[in-house]
Design a protein around this motif. Structure first.
Motif, PDB file in Angstrom:
ATOM      1  N   GLU A 335       0.836  -1.204   0.000  1.00 37.36           N
ATOM      2  CA  GLU A 335       0.000   0.000   0.000  1.00 37.36           C
ATOM      3  C   GLU A 335       0.865   1.247   0.000  1.00 37.36           C
ATOM      4  O   GLU A 335       1.746   1.411   0.839  1.00 37.36           O
ATOM      5  N   HIS A 613      -8.655 -11.724  11.761  1.00 33.35           N
ATOM      6  CA  HIS A 613      -8.692 -10.947  10.515  1.00 33.35           C
ATOM      7  C   HIS A 613      -7.262 -10.601  10.131  1.00 33.35           C
ATOM      8  O   HIS A 613      -6.584  -9.864  10.835  1.00 33.35           O
ATOM      9  N   ASN A 615      -4.116  -8.982   7.907  1.00 39.17           N
ATOM     10  CA  ASN A 615      -3.908  -7.659   7.311  1.00 39.17           C
ATOM     11  C   ASN A 615      -3.410  -7.742   5.873  1.00 39.17           C
ATOM     12  O   ASN A 615      -3.012  -6.738   5.295  1.00 39.17           O
ATOM     13  N   VAL A 616      -3.423  -8.944   5.299  1.00 38.14           N
ATOM     14  CA  VAL A 616      -3.040  -9.140   3.900  1.00 38.14           C
ATOM     15  C   VAL A 616      -4.018 -10.117   3.258  1.00 38.14           C
ATOM     16  O   VAL A 616      -4.655 -10.912   3.946  1.00 38.14           O
ATOM     17  N   ALA A 634       0.445 -12.455  10.371  1.00 35.21           N
ATOM     18  CA  ALA A 634      -0.058 -11.242  11.010  1.00 35.21           C
ATOM     19  C   ALA A 634      -0.002 -11.412  12.518  1.00 35.21           C
ATOM     20  O   ALA A 634      -0.149 -12.533  13.030  1.00 35.21           O
ATOM     21  N   LEU A 638      -3.436  -8.382  17.096  1.00 36.94           N
ATOM     22  CA  LEU A 638      -4.176  -7.478  16.211  1.00 36.94           C
ATOM     23  C   LEU A 638      -5.251  -8.222  15.435  1.00 36.94           C
ATOM     24  O   LEU A 638      -6.361  -7.719  15.246  1.00 36.94           O
ATOM     25  N   ALA A 639      -4.914  -9.425  14.976  1.00 29.89           N
ATOM     26  CA  ALA A 639      -5.864 -10.198  14.172  1.00 29.89           C
ATOM     27  C   ALA A 639      -7.104 -10.582  14.975  1.00 29.89           C
ATOM     28  O   ALA A 639      -8.223 -10.608  14.442  1.00 29.89           O
ATOM     29  N   ALA A 642      -9.457  -7.495  15.510  1.00 31.24           N
ATOM     30  CA  ALA A 642     -10.206  -7.102  14.317  1.00 31.24           C
ATOM     31  C   ALA A 642     -11.389  -8.050  14.136  1.00 31.24           C
ATOM     32  O   ALA A 642     -11.464  -9.109  14.731  1.00 31.24           O
ATOM     33  N   THR A 686      -8.791 -12.280   3.147  1.00 30.68           N
ATOM     34  CA  THR A 686      -8.208 -11.709   4.367  1.00 30.68           C
ATOM     35  C   THR A 686      -8.894 -12.211   5.624  1.00 30.68           C
ATOM     36  O   THR A 686      -8.317 -12.103   6.713  1.00 30.68           O
ATOM     37  N   ASN A 687     -10.094 -12.762   5.516  1.00 29.15           N
ATOM     38  CA  ASN A 687     -10.850 -13.062   6.741  1.00 29.15           C
ATOM     39  C   ASN A 687     -11.749 -14.285   6.675  1.00 29.15           C
ATOM     40  O   ASN A 687     -12.383 -14.608   7.668  1.00 29.15           O
TER      41      ASN A 687
END
Length: 715
Positions: A335, A613, A615-616, A634, A638-639, A642, A686-687
């Motif tokens: 990104e 979740h 992040n890629v 990830a 954090l995953a 989310a 991603t999820n």
């Protein structure tokens, strides 16, 4: 993006070149580029496309009317020849180069879709392909197409197939009226079919934007009115020159201010096109209408500057090139920051200038094509069909030989007639204590990956294959039955696509336990009480679906056990979409209210905590880094935060009859969530879990559900 139409005199016409319109093209393409560059102060720059639509409708209609007025007829062959030689060569060159860029710089997961995108773009049907994908929940998490921008060219080309024919037919009666001295009626008769087309298209645009905004953005029928608006303006002809200068000046500046103001303040999530599109289109009409009489006192003093007109001259090629280069840059570098995006946009000027100078101009000015329209059409068709054929052939690069087939999900505790037990795969390699297992730690290389990352998008639960999932504006409650259809014990699986992701595991449990399993799935719609939004848009069909489903689950279709899960959405309160901690709390409250209704009627509820979740995009990352798989991991903390897991925990806390089951230790056992565990690709985007990995979770899910059923039986 509107096509570049020369405003100089053409066959049968006497139209004068207007530098201010060339400047309007520059304004439009700059608005689009700034928005694609992620410039924060220009969120609505996508309306540059609408500016182009009006300009194109105006210029094309002006040329056709001039030809009709001077010759009494419209040469359709001549018209299509001019369009072919001016538009198709540059578009075809960019399509061919895009295939090469895809092969060398995009992950293999994007090759197949890009090949078909080239076919759709070459045949000028890309807008309909994108419209279909806009209502396809499975496509929501995919990276944007490298040819996404060709949708607007498709809209215009489809308009150009219809409008000259209608104008030629209307011209028969119009020319007769003119021959009888009724000049005013000449233009009036020409305007009737255009006005009917515009009114019908605008009405449909307003309706579809409210009911199906994703599809409304791309389809031709919701955009034709914008080109028709420019065409109606062209029919005013000489009257524009006779406008009072003061009125023309005000019109021009109000129009420019309106267009720029909309670009500055219109949010991307606003319902568009619909009635909102009237602002930039009418603003463009005002600029065009006021231009001749206003002269240098109007916006023409800015739009007619030589540097601005230079950008307008290359606007077509610039639009064609900027998006593929941007997509390739992000695929290679990740990104990009707005400054880097802007750098890509500026770099795209180079191929745009080269294409304009060495492709557009030489072919457009070649005398051979002027004197032989049929040859120009053949040339244009070659620039269309060759890339389309290349897009079809490109599919063969996606299916290399010796690809490993998708496996049949193995459930080791179900009777197996094979003589040798299968080797463990997926979550089965983690043992009884996943958090202590090294098998779940991300590594750079693995022996094999199942499914192949290219196939991950098709590794889906059976509800997709059996058409048992409601999508888009569909509020019908669809259901399918699995497991033992004659069993006395019925389990219902209800919720969104995250609930559906658990179906492969739950099917195995139903077979082993001899349960009857019924699914109730709607994409982007959790089992919740209240209104929600997804991707910035309200989902009224979700509210309808929930109301009907609650009635079924508490009435004639009441199950013995309900299993549900869901992603995180934005609840709507007082017509405002809630986000952050406020949105999460509102989400938890809506889930809790929905589950409470079921529990009060005697239905035990099992909530499967939402999956981590990433992040890629996992398959794309794995395809890109097959020997550096750790790049596709990830952080666990954090995953887990989310997605919908935190809201589910809050909703289930202290609610009697609701059982929260968390199997995420077997999905992300390490401090970093791995992309591949036990040789199985964990995610299909991603999820969402792949069906293959979900199947490997069946033994753990069976144990957890049996515990719940036992607790319920004991009271």
């Amino acid at each position: 993006m509107a096509i570049r139409t020369d405003t100089r005199p053409d066959v049968g016409g006497s139209t004068a070149f207007r530098g201010d319109i060339e400047g309007m093209r520059a304004l439009a393409v700059i608005l689009v580029l700034l928005t694609h560059a992620g410039i924060a102060f220009m969120p609505g720059g996508f309306i540059g496309v609408d500016v182009f639509f009006v300009i194109s409708g105006f210029l094309i209609t002006r040329l056709l009317v001039a030809e009709l007025a001077s010759t009494g007829r419209i040469s359709l062959v001549g018209f299509y020849a001019r369009r072919a030689k001016r538009l198709l060569p540059a578009a075809g060159v960019v399509l061919a180069v895009t295939l090469l860029l895809t092969y060398f710089y995009l992950p293999r997961t994007r090759w197949s879709d890009t090949g078909w995108d080239v076919v759709a773009s070459g045949l000028y049907a890309m807008n309909w392909r994108l419209a279909e994908q806009a209502v396809d929940y499975l496509a929501a998490d995919q990276a944007p197409s490298i040819l996404q921008h060709y949708w607007s060219l498709a809209v215009e080309e489809q308009f150009y197939l219809i409008w000259p024919v209608l104008l030629a037919v209307a011209g028969i009666w119009a020319v007769r009226s003119r021959s009888r001295g009724r000049t005013d009626r000449f233009r009036l008769l020409l305007g009737v079919p255009l006005a009917v087309l515009a009114i019908a298209s605008l009405a449909w645009s307003i309706h579809l934007t409210q009911t199906n905004p994703g599809q409304a953005y791309f389809v031709t029928t919701t955009r034709v009115w914008e080109l028709a608006l420019g065409g109606l303006l062209a029919l005013l002809g000489p009257r524009l020159v006779r406008l009072p200068r003061s009125v023309a000046v005000v019109l021009g500046w109000v129009g420019l201010t309106t267009v720029v103001g909309v670009a500055l303040f219109l949010e991307p999530t606003a319902p568009f096109p619909g009635q909102l599109a009237l602002l930039p289109t009418l603003g463009t009409v005002a600029m065009i209408a006021g231009g001749p009489a206003a002269g240098r006192a109007g916006p023409g003093c800015l739009l007619g500057l030589r540097p601005v007109r230079a950008i307008g001259a290359i606007s077509y090629s610039l639009y064609l090139w900027h998006w593929p280069l941007f997509v390739v840059a992000e695929a290679q570098l990740g990104e990009l920051a707005p400054a880097a995006r802007l750098g890509v946009m500026l770099f795209s000027v180079l191929p745009a200038v080269l294409t304009y100078r060495y492709v557009e101009n030489p072919i457009r000015r070649a005398e051979t094509f002027t004197w032989d329209p049929a040859q120009a059409i053949r040339l244009g068709l070659s620039f269309t069909m060759v890339p389309a054929l290349a897009g079809v052939l490109f599919q063969f690069t996606v299916w290399p030989p010796n690809r490993s087939p998708l496996p049949v999900a193995q459930v080791p505790w179900v009777e197996d007639t094979a003589s040798a037990p299968p080797s463990p795969s997926g979550a089965a390699v983690l043992g009884d204590h996943p958090r202590d297992s090294r098998a779940g730690t991300p590594v750079d290389r693995v022996g094999r990956i199942t499914p192949d990352p290219v196939d991950a998008g098709d590794d889906l639960p059976d509800v997709y294959r059996h058409d048992c999932i409601a999508e888009g504006s569909d509020a019908r409650v669809r259901s399918c039955v699995y497991g033992d259809r004659e069993a006395d014990f019925t389990v219902a699986l209800a919720g969104d696509s995250h609930a559906a992701s658990w179906l492969p595991a739950l099917q195995a449990v139903a077979v082993a336990n001899r349960w009857r399993l019924v699914t109730y799935i709607k994409a982007a719609c959790p089992l919740i009480h209240g209104e929600i939004a997804w991707q910035g848009r309200a989902q009224p069909s979700c509210t309808e679906w929930n109301t009907e489903l609650r009635s079924l689950l508490t009435g004639s279709k009441r199950p013995d056990l309900l299993v549900t899960s869901s992603f995180l959405y934005s609840p709507i309160r007082d017509e405002k979409q809630l986000s952050g901690s406020e949105g999460q709390s509102a989400m938890a409250n809506g889930l809790r209210r929905s589950w409470s209704v079921l529990v009060e009627t005697g239905v035990p509820v099992v909530v499967l905590r939402d999956t981590p979740h990433m992040n890629v995009d996992v398959p794309e990352c794995v395809a890109k880094h097959p020997e550096r798989l750790t790049k596709c991991s990830a952080p666990r903390s954090l995953a887990l935060r989310a997605g919908g897991g935190v809201a589910q925990e809050e909703a289930a806390d202290g609610l009697k009859g609701v059982h929260l089951v968390d199997l995420n230790d077997a999905i992300c056992p390490g401090d970093r969530c791995a992309a591949v565990i036990g040789g199985v690709l964990v995610y299909r985007d991603t999820n969402h879990l792949t069906a293959s990995y979900a199947s490997s979770l069946a033994p753990r899910l069976r144990a957890a559900l049996n515990d719940v059923v036992g607790d319920v039986a004991r009271g």
